[in-house]
Design an enzyme around this catalytic site. Structure first.
Site, PDB file in Angstrom:
ATOM      1  N   CYS A 127       0.864  -1.181   0.000  1.00  0.00           N
ATOM      2  CA  CYS A 127       0.000   0.000   0.000  1.00  0.00           C
ATOM      3  C   CYS A 127       0.904   1.236   0.000  1.00  0.00           C
ATOM      4  CB  CYS A 127      -0.878  -0.017   1.245  1.00  0.00           C
ATOM      5  SG  CYS A 127      -1.560   1.609   1.621  1.00  0.00           S
ATOM      6  N   GLU A 162       9.952   0.219 -11.377  1.00  0.00           N
ATOM      7  CA  GLU A 162       8.633   0.225 -12.029  1.00  0.00           C
ATOM      8  C   GLU A 162       7.491   0.388 -11.029  1.00  0.00           C
ATOM      9  OE1 GLU A 162       8.449  -3.214 -14.591  1.00  0.00           O
ATOM     10  OE2 GLU A 162       9.572  -2.150 -16.137  1.00  0.00           O
ATOM     11  N   CYS A 169      -7.464   0.932   0.639  1.00  0.00           N
ATOM     12  CA  CYS A 169      -7.693   0.631   2.059  1.00  0.00           C
ATOM     13  C   CYS A 169      -8.199   1.865   2.819  1.00  0.00           C
ATOM     14  CB  CYS A 169      -6.402   0.091   2.690  1.00  0.00           C
ATOM     15  SG  CYS A 169      -5.126   1.331   2.973  1.00  0.00           S
ATOM     16  N   CYS A 172      -5.679   4.644   2.946  1.00  0.00           N
ATOM     17  CA  CYS A 172      -5.626   5.394   1.689  1.00  0.00           C
ATOM     18  C   CYS A 172      -6.835   6.322   1.583  1.00  0.00           C
ATOM     19  CB  CYS A 172      -5.572   4.445   0.493  1.00  0.00           C
ATOM     20  SG  CYS A 172      -3.934   3.691   0.283  1.00  0.00           S
ATOM     21  N   GLU A 313      16.074  -0.939 -19.563  1.00  0.00           N
ATOM     22  CA  GLU A 313      15.838  -2.363 -19.838  1.00  0.00           C
ATOM     23  C   GLU A 313      15.288  -2.539 -21.237  1.00  0.00           C
ATOM     24  OE1 GLU A 313      13.180  -4.336 -17.171  1.00  0.00           O
ATOM     25  OE2 GLU A 313      14.001  -3.363 -15.403  1.00  0.00           O
ATOM     26  N   TRP A 321       6.326 -12.911 -20.723  1.00  0.00           N
ATOM     27  CA  TRP A 321       5.061 -12.553 -20.065  1.00  0.00           C
ATOM     28  C   TRP A 321       3.928 -12.226 -21.026  1.00  0.00           C
ATOM     29  CZ3 TRP A 321       4.867  -7.518 -21.670  1.00  0.00           C
ATOM     30  CH2 TRP A 321       6.077  -6.816 -21.798  1.00  0.00           C
ATOM     31  N   HIS A 364      12.584 -15.940 -19.430  1.00  0.00           N
ATOM     32  CA  HIS A 364      12.827 -14.618 -20.022  1.00  0.00           C
ATOM     33  C   HIS A 364      14.226 -14.598 -20.626  1.00  0.00           C
ATOM     34  CE1 HIS A 364      13.292 -10.268 -20.360  1.00  0.00           C
ATOM     35  NE2 HIS A 364      12.018 -10.124 -20.054  1.00  0.00           N
TER      36      HIS A 364
HETATM   37  C1  GLA Z   1      10.364  -5.319 -16.065  1.00  0.00           C
HETATM   38  C2  GLA Z   1      11.128  -5.381 -14.750  1.00  0.00           C
HETATM   39  C3  GLA Z   1      12.185  -6.425 -14.726  1.00  0.00           C
HETATM   40  C4  GLA Z   1      11.756  -7.671 -15.441  1.00  0.00           C
HETATM   41  C5  GLA Z   1      11.339  -7.339 -16.833  1.00  0.00           C
HETATM   42  C6  GLA Z   1      10.948  -8.548 -17.647  1.00  0.00           C
HETATM   43  O1  GLA Z   1      10.758  -4.359 -16.929  1.00  0.00           O
HETATM   44  O2  GLA Z   1      11.672  -4.148 -14.371  1.00  0.00           O
HETATM   45  O3  GLA Z   1      12.488  -6.707 -13.385  1.00  0.00           O
HETATM   46  O4  GLA Z   1      10.687  -8.237 -14.758  1.00  0.00           O
HETATM   47  O5  GLA Z   1      10.220  -6.498 -16.773  1.00  0.00           O
HETATM   48  O6  GLA Z   1      10.570  -8.200 -18.947  1.00  0.00           O
HETATM   49 ZN    ZN Z   2      -3.792   1.590   1.158  1.00  0.00          ZN
END
Ligand code: GLA
Ligand code: ZN
Length: 679
Positions: A127, A162, A169, A172, A313, A321, A364
């Site tokens: 949270c 990220e 909750c 919040c 990245e 994924w 991956h």
């Molecule tokens: C994101 C995350 C990474 C990894 C990649 C996989 O960008 O920051 O830790 O999980 O995806 O694509």
């Molecule tokens: Zn919360």
């Protein structure tokens, strides 16, 4: 003598490397076995790696129990990197809290939109208003800064990873009420802004306001939009708690977090001032048009007014994924890397160095696969790119894209356009902004994508698709820009609501009505599959339009094109208004791509914008300019060779070849051209 601005001035060259999580290997193989680390160093040197992102998911390894830190392995790792000439992008490790923390503070776990408490696991699973989360994250960040602040390997801080959790909750909810009190001052002002008397939803006490759960109140646009804004702010507050400590202890080390593509819930424009450099993770799906990738790069560049950014990245080969995860074909990773660089990246980094032995991302792609061999295609391609980038040295570092066009992109407009229920479910903010960008991209017109709150005066052209939510001050800045000689293009369904989500009164497009010299009386979202036509005046040009048409009256503007059918046949579809020293254009429908390209291209040319090169379709040309040199990046997005006409002889920095008259590009080939007088 060229001078590169901070923080790029700290970079040893284009940053090249990957997420590196060797503790995940030693944790399963035993701490004594760090032989694999030595092998990693040997291969990193071989691949030309100069930077490694370390510690991103290391909280549980760094703090195995509350307040008990264990830094020995990270000490050894940073020393090892340093001994091998590799800099560290050091994470604060707070993207996934350890199990003991969730266990100790169960209310640190978020309540989801269905009102259910999440259980521990995954990542970004906290949270964002939890004081216990923030306190522990800050303590870890501080401990890392104290310990490694003056370590010679430390290049840049990477806070968390990220961001993006949301929570509903009670804590919040309380924080939301406090946030609203600050924003609106009084309950009466909030009731007015959210138009609560509609359906009799007037609040008589702050305590009655609840987050917009799926099982709760979602009938007020103002509430839903404000909650999105609030959650973005709470995520940012988590970042800021850590950033404040890092800044105090290590004022000279730059700080960033990595954005995750375009997250609808995080208003990056409000985040950017708090980052020293923008960083983002680019994972284009196979077959995605390169214009769409360029659009996201241009958003990242625009966030800090054109400053270079970090590609933190990308996968060297494939992700795991999506429902289907095909490989990048030979040359594709290199091409995408240079495309990022062409749009302002000063770092080309990967996720990740060594493929995980198990868990969520075991399949991956990584630079080193489970085979552990450097004889793989992927390793070879990465190493070849590393060698090329290191041959460029610091030459291109810090250079800027001299964009003459800007595209206005705003998260609040995104939220407002797509608030449900709406007039048309087919209209998508991302799709429309991307289409407008792509129309200019096809013509090699560089575009900075910026917030409507950024200065406009340096641009010859400002394009504002679906500028739906428009504040009075934004409109005033746009009007001034046009008055002083700028060129504005905006489209249907713009200038509709103000900052609080309420409709502008007095005729659409609200505060831009005078600038545009039009009044939109009615809007007509078409059914899927329905079309109208747009006929250009004084020429044979015509084309299809769909999804949305408007009934427009001229109030000083002239019609450049009119609708071909329906009860508004013959009425304006595209208008031009001379206003002050500038011109303002309105496109009252969704033009098919070739006509959109033609329209935007014609207006851009009239505004005095020129492309660096004329190229075949699918070959991109864009300039980066340092104080000393002009680099034209030419990118062939086709798998087949292409030829590009050159106005003057030029040398390709990558191959060393001088081309006269024309440039031959291999399939997925890239050139970085400089005038042949340049060194
Ligand atoms: C994101 C995350 C990474 C990894 C990649 C996989 O960008 O920051 O830790 O999980 O995806 O694509
Ligand atoms: Zn919360």
């Amino acid at each position: 003598m060229t001078t590169t601005a901070w923080p790029m001035s700290r970079f040893p060259g284009i940053l090249f490397g990957a997420d590196y999580n060797p503790e995940q290997w030693t944790a399963i193989m035993g701490y004594a076995d760090e032989a694999i680390w030595q092998e990693d160093m040997r291969l990193m040197r071989k691949a030309g790696v100069n930077t490694a992102t370390v510690g991103v998911f290391s909280w549980a390894e760094l703090e195995p129990a509350d307040g008990q830190f264990r830094f020995d392995w990270l000490d050894r790792l940073l020393d090892l990197l340093h001994a091998n000439g590799i800099r560290a992008c050091l994470a604060t490790a707070t993207a996934a809290q350890p199990a003991w923390l969730s266990q100790a503070y169960p209310d640190l776990l978020p309540i989801n939109a269905h009102g259910l408490r999440q259980r521990h696991g995954n990542r970004m699973n906290f949270c964002p208003t939890s004081p216990d989360f923030r306190r522990h994250a800050a303590r870890l960040a501080g401990a890392l800064a104290e310990r490694y602040g003056s370590h010679p390997a430390l290049l840049i801080w990477h806070i968390s990873n990220e961001y993006g959790p949301s929570c509903y909750c009670d804590r919040c909810a309380a924080a939301f009420r406090a946030w609203l009190q600050e924003r609106y001052g009084s309950l009466a002002a909030l009731n007015a802004a959210w138009v609560t008397p509609f359906w009799g939803h007037t609040f008589s006490d702050w305590s009655q306001i609840e987050p917009p759960l799926q099982i709760g109140e979602r009938s007020m646009q103002g509430l839903v939009i404000d909650y999105a804004h609030f959650m973005s702010d709470m995520n940012l507050a988590c970042y800021q708690v850590e950033a404040a400590i890092l800044r105090r202890i290590t004022p000279d080390i730059p700080i960033m977090t990595n954005f995750h593509g375009l997250v609808k819930g995080l208003d990056y424009a409000t985040w950017a001032p708090h980052l020293d450099i923008v960083a983002w993770d680019s994972y284009p799906p196979k077959g995605e048009p390169p214009a769409h990738v360029a659009f996201r790069h241009s958003i990242m560049r625009g966030l800090k007014g054109g400053q270079p950014w970090m590609l933190l990245e990308q996968t060297p080969s494939q992700v795991q994924w999506r429902s289907h995860n095909p490989l990048k074909r030979p040359g594709e990773m290199r091409l995408q890397s240079y495309q990022a660089m062409a749009h302002g990246a000063d770092s080309i980094m990967f996720f990740q160095w060594r493929q995980s032995r198990g868990a969520s991302e075991m399949h991956h792609g990584a630079i080193l696969s489970h085979a552990g061999s450097d004889r793989t295609r992927v390793f070879q391609e990465v190493a070849a790119l590393g060698a090329e980038l290191s041959s460029l040295g610091t030459r291109t570092l810090g250079s800027r894209i001299p964009a003459e066009a800007a595209l206005l992109f705003s998260w609040p407009s995104w939220w407002a356009v797509e608030y449900e229920p709406r007039l048309s479910n087919t209209i998508s903010y991302m799709a429309e902004t991307t289409r407008a960008f792509a129309a200019l991209w096809e013509q090699n017109i560089a575009v900075d994508v910026i917030s409507p709150d950024m200065p406009l005066d340096t641009y010859k052209l400002v394009v504002a698709p679906l500028l739906h939510m428009l504040t009075d001050s934004q409109a005033a800045a746009i009007e001034r820009y046009v008055e002083q000689g700028g060129t504005l293009i905006t489209t249907f369904f713009s200038g509709i609501v103000g900052r609080d989500g309420r409709a502008h009164l007095g005729g659409s497009p609200g505060p831009l009505r005078r600038t545009l010299g039009i009044w939109v009386e009615e809007v007509d979202p078409l059914l899927p599959g329905e079309h109208n036509h747009v006929l250009w005046k004084g020429s044979d040009l015509s084309g299809a339009c769909d999804q949305w048409c408007e009934v427009v009256h001229l109030e000083g503007a002239q019609a450049l094109a009119t609708f071909g059918s329906d009860f508004y046949a013959g009425q304006p579809a595209i208008t031009e208004h001379r206003f002050g020293n500038g011109r303002a254009y309105y496109i009252a429908t969704r033009l098919e791509a070739p006509l959109l390209e033609y329209t935007l291209g014609t207006i851009a040319a009239r505004a005095g914008i020129t492309a660096p090169l004329t190229t075949p379709a699918g070959v991109e040309a864009i300039v980066r300019q340092s104080t000393a040199e002009r680099f034209i990046f030419v990118l062939n997005h086709h798998a087949e060779p292409q030829t590009v006409a050159l106005p003057a002889p030029m040398r390709d920095l990558l191959s060393g070849t001088i081309s006269r008259g024309e440039l031959q590009l291999a399939g997925r080939g890239v050139a970085i051209l400089v005038g042949i007088d340049d060194k």
